[in-house]
Design an enzyme around this catalytic site. Structure first.
Site: not given
Ligand SMILES: *Cc1c(COP(=O)(O)O)cnc(C)c1O
Length: 424
Positions: A145, A231, A272
């Site tokens: 993802f 990531d 985030k």
């Protein structure tokens, strides 16, 4: 006219009627947050066990980050990158020193960070590695993802995320996750410029690879002159018990760049929790040989690197360090998994628990299609704890990292009560 919300029902009806139905939320309407707690419109209090997909590691409405936001919002918010501003430089110095890289490229959302890394990798491939133009290949892992843009969903294998959004961006190849031989054979293709991977696959259901996977993958990439891109949008910023998940098992207090077990990626993507939930900020970090391929006019964003966002991000990172959140996540993670393991052993409704630090998941013992995990999350909500199923029968548990040990035990008691009620 702006409508005032007086009940959860009213808020849900408005979203149903006027909002695109691109999410399927748990039926709870939140109106306030503080630390590890959230409150709904009716005033009921909950423990947050999602942390906005790990964007609020520092806890809701952290007072220090809030103050930084207010101060900067009262001074200067956006200038565009057509001019310099007096916050971006200090942020760039701060974040590169914090993570041990030469340079940073600031963006806004996580998906933009990923897109940025992909563009840099391709350009590096053509200009530094000598791959023929338009032939670069980037290797990704199955069940990844990395966000929702047209290019990023092109290399997803989640049918929901992909179907009828084609034609897809070419130049990506999927290999199984946690599979070094598969990576080795993929890199035999000399057009490969990069390997993009999550150190733990969060959305897929908190899949934690073999302890050596990340280190070995980085080594294979280095040997083949391929960029290793981590990531860490979800796993980074102390979530997994160290500053970054690529830090591995060192016992530092969140400053893993100084540790021998640190696997330094060629590019690190953050988002985030880099801004503690106040403002969308993402960033790509790399050393000069890689970042240097980007020249004026070749990439950018109106809001990327704006004074408000980067001031918030700098403060949010300072909180992570000052409050030793990595250490707390590590300590509480052990307690959480220990308590969940007891439930797994005792109740057949649970299959297993896995995770690292405070990024954990419990796999429910039912079919992929059953609604058991969802029903459990609804029951958890009734009992004052908010979590969300991810991909079938998996419940992710990821509270803010400012949680105390007593609070964690209280939460485990709630989970235990719900599991027991489902086991009758
Ligand atoms: C959330 C996430 C993204 C996308 O971030 P957005 O801010 O939602 O665009 C990318 N990669 C990973 C690993 C994520 O968890």
């Amino acid at each position: 006219m702006m409508e005032t919300i007086n009940s959860s029902k009213q808020a849900i009806e408005l979203e149903e009627k006027y909002g695109a139905h691109n999410y399927h939320p748990l039926p709870v309407v939140l109106s306030k947050g503080e630390g590890v707690y959230l409150w709904d419109v009716e005033g009921k209090r909950y423990f947050d066990f999602l942390s906005a997909y790990s964007a609020v590691n520092q806890g809701h409405c952290h007072p220090r980050i809030k103050q930084a936001l207010i101060d900067q919002a009262s001074t200067l918010t956006l200038t565009s990158r057509a001019f310099y501003n007096d916050v971006l430089g200090p942020f760039e110095k701060y974040i590169t020193e914090y993570f041990g890289f030469d340079m940073v490229l600031p963006m806004n959302t996580g998906a933009e960070g990923v897109e940025t890394a992909l563009k840099i990798a391709r350009k590096w491939g053509y200009e530094k590695k000598g791959v023929r133009e338009n032939e670069a290949v980037i290797i990704v892992a199955e069940n990844n993802f990395h966000g929702r843009t047209t290019t990023v969903i092109s290399f997803s294998n989640d049918e929901n995320a992909r179907k009828n959004f084609g034609p897809y961006t070419p130049g990506f190849e999927k290999i199984p996750y946690d599979d070094i031989p598969a990576l080795q054979s993929a890199l035999e293709n000399k057009h490969v410029v990069a390997f993009l991977v999550e150190p733990i696959q969060g959305e897929a259901g908190v899949y934690t690879p073999d302890d050596d996977y990340i280190r070995k993958a980085a080594e294979v990439c280095k040997k083949e002159n391929v960029l290793f891109i981590a990531d860490e949008i979800q796993t980074g910023i102390a979530r997994t018990g160290s500053l970054l998940a690529v830090c591995g098992h060192c016992s530092c207090e969140g400053h893993c760049e100084k540790q021998s077990s640190y696997t330094k990626p060629d590019m690190l993507i953050l988002g985030k929790a880099i801004s503690g939930g106040f403002y969308p900020v993402s960033a790509v970090l790399a050393d000069k040989e890689v970042m240097g391929v980007i020249k004026p006019g070749q990439h950018g964003s109106t809001f990327g690197g704006n004074p408000l966002g980067v001031k918030v991000a700098m403060t949010a990172l300072e909180v992570v360090r000052d409050e030793k959140l990595a250490l707390n996540a590590r300590k509480l993670g052990h307690i959480f998994r220990e308590r969940m393991q007891k439930l797994v052993d005792e109740y057949s409704i649970l299959k297993l628990v896995r995770g690292k630090g405070l990024l954990n998941a419990v796999v429910v013992n039912d079919t992929q299609e059953s609604s058991t995990a969802w029903d459990m999350c609804v029951a958890l909500k009734e009992n004052g704890l908010l979590a969300k199923p991810t991909h079938g029968n998996i419940i992710r548990f990821a509270p803010p990292l400012v949680m105390t040990e007593d609070q964690l035990h209280e939460c485990c008691d709630i989970i235990e009560k719900v599991v027991r009620s489902f086991s009758k």
